[in-house]
Design an enzyme around this catalytic site. Structure first.
Site, PDB file in Angstrom:
ATOM      1  N   PHE A  46       1.133   5.135   0.867  1.00  0.00           N
ATOM      2  CA  PHE A  46       0.546   6.155   1.728  1.00  0.00           C
ATOM      3  C   PHE A  46       1.137   7.517   1.380  1.00  0.00           C
ATOM      4  O   PHE A  46       2.293   7.616   0.941  1.00  0.00           O
ATOM      5  CB  PHE A  46       0.834   5.861   3.202  1.00  0.00           C
ATOM      6  N   THR A  82       0.842  -1.195   0.000  1.00  0.00           N
ATOM      7  CA  THR A  82       0.000   0.000   0.000  1.00  0.00           C
ATOM      8  C   THR A  82       0.877   1.244   0.000  1.00  0.00           C
ATOM      9  O   THR A  82       1.857   1.333   0.739  1.00  0.00           O
ATOM     10  CB  THR A  82      -0.927   0.028   1.229  1.00  0.00           C
TER      11      THR A  82
END
Length: 291
Positions: free
Chosen positions: A180, A178
């Site tokens: 960010f 992921t």
């Protein structure tokens, strides 16, 4: 540490304690206190209102794609991107102490986490149950204490809610990562000595034939590498499209400046969301050029 009376030492995130967003906060800012927020808008507001210095926001996942609504609400947050951080997602099967793989009959988590762990769910032949987020699922499983129920979440969630990890690294894809973004009330000016900078911006092209092609032409002719380009509908209007883009470089660089000028000529709105250092993850995961 969650919560703080010192906003300058606090970073806000969306979700409950133990969420992957909090894990990202602790990874990049281990000495800062974390502030859970019910929604992304609340995390943005915490920074705008001076309750936190930064907000840690997930923008996309290598398996699930972009995070819903972020591209729409982030440009209106009045905040600036000052850093990016990539987090490898390591899912754990979390259950009350005393539970075993044989006692589990259902597994609870966010729909994306469940989808990312299909192999284990099929192997155990358990019933998947969708929750709003991974940390919330872990909190509920801990509260009920039923050895027939488990949650998929982070190791941090297991620690926060006193759950045992029955299995680690249960995600199907090894590349599950992921990205960010860290946002602040003020932009951070970076030295030109930084090896690689990323600039993120949104734009809406003018309603003329081939406007997008012409707007992007300046990046090609000026040698600016565009690493991301996505489009999404604005306000439910099928004819109103906003584009989200990442490029390598700084608007102060001459080639980037010329490309942005050409973009602006064929657009009726261009908004730079931030210029920030590229995470080292980009260099280690860059595909090789073909021979």
């Amino acid at each position: 540490m969650t919560g703080s009376s010192k906003p300058r030492n606090t970073i806000a995130f969306q979700g409950l304690p133990g969420a992957y967003s909090e894990l990202a906060c602790r990874s990049i800012f281990p000495k800062m206190a974390t502030l859970p927020s019910a929604a992304f808008e609340d995390a943005f507001a915490a920074v705008r209102d001076g309750q936190a210095r930064y907000a840690m926001i997930p923008i996309e996942n290598s398996v699930a794609g972009r995070v819903a609504d972020i591209h729409r609400i982030m440009p209106e947050s009045e905040l600036f991107i000052v850093a990016e951080h990539f987090v490898r997602v390591n899912h754990h099967l979390l259950a009350p102490v005393g539970a075993t793989l044989e006692t589990i009959r259902s597994v609870h988590s966010h729909v994306h986490a469940l989808g990312q762990c299909r192999k284990l769910i099929r192997k155990l032949n358990v019933r998947p149950v969708v929750h709003a987020d991974t940390a919330g699922a872990a909190a509920e499983i801990a509260e009920r204490g039923d050895p027939s129920e488990a949650a998929i979440g982070s190791a941090l969630a297991g620690k926060v809610y006193g759950l045992a990890s029955l299995a680690a690294n249960i995600e199907d894809a090894e590349h599950n990562t992921t990205r960010f973004l860290v946002l602040s009330r003020t932009p951070r000016r970076r030295s030109r000595n930084d090896l690689t900078l990323v600039t993120t911006f949104v734009f809406q092209v003018r309603n003329v034939p081939a406007a997008l092609y012409k707007a992007l032409g300046g990046f090609a002719t000026n040698g600016v590498n565009m690493t991301k380009l996505e489009s999404y509908m604005m306000g439910g209007d099928f004819t109103a499209t906003q584009f989200y883009a990442d490029i390598e470089g700084d608007p102060r660089d001459r080639n980037v400046s010329l490309a942005m000028e050409e973009l602006a000529f064929f657009s009726h709105r261009v908004k730079v969301l931030g210029t920030y250092p590229a995470d080292a993850f980009r260099a280690t995961n860059r595909p090789l050029d073909p021979d």
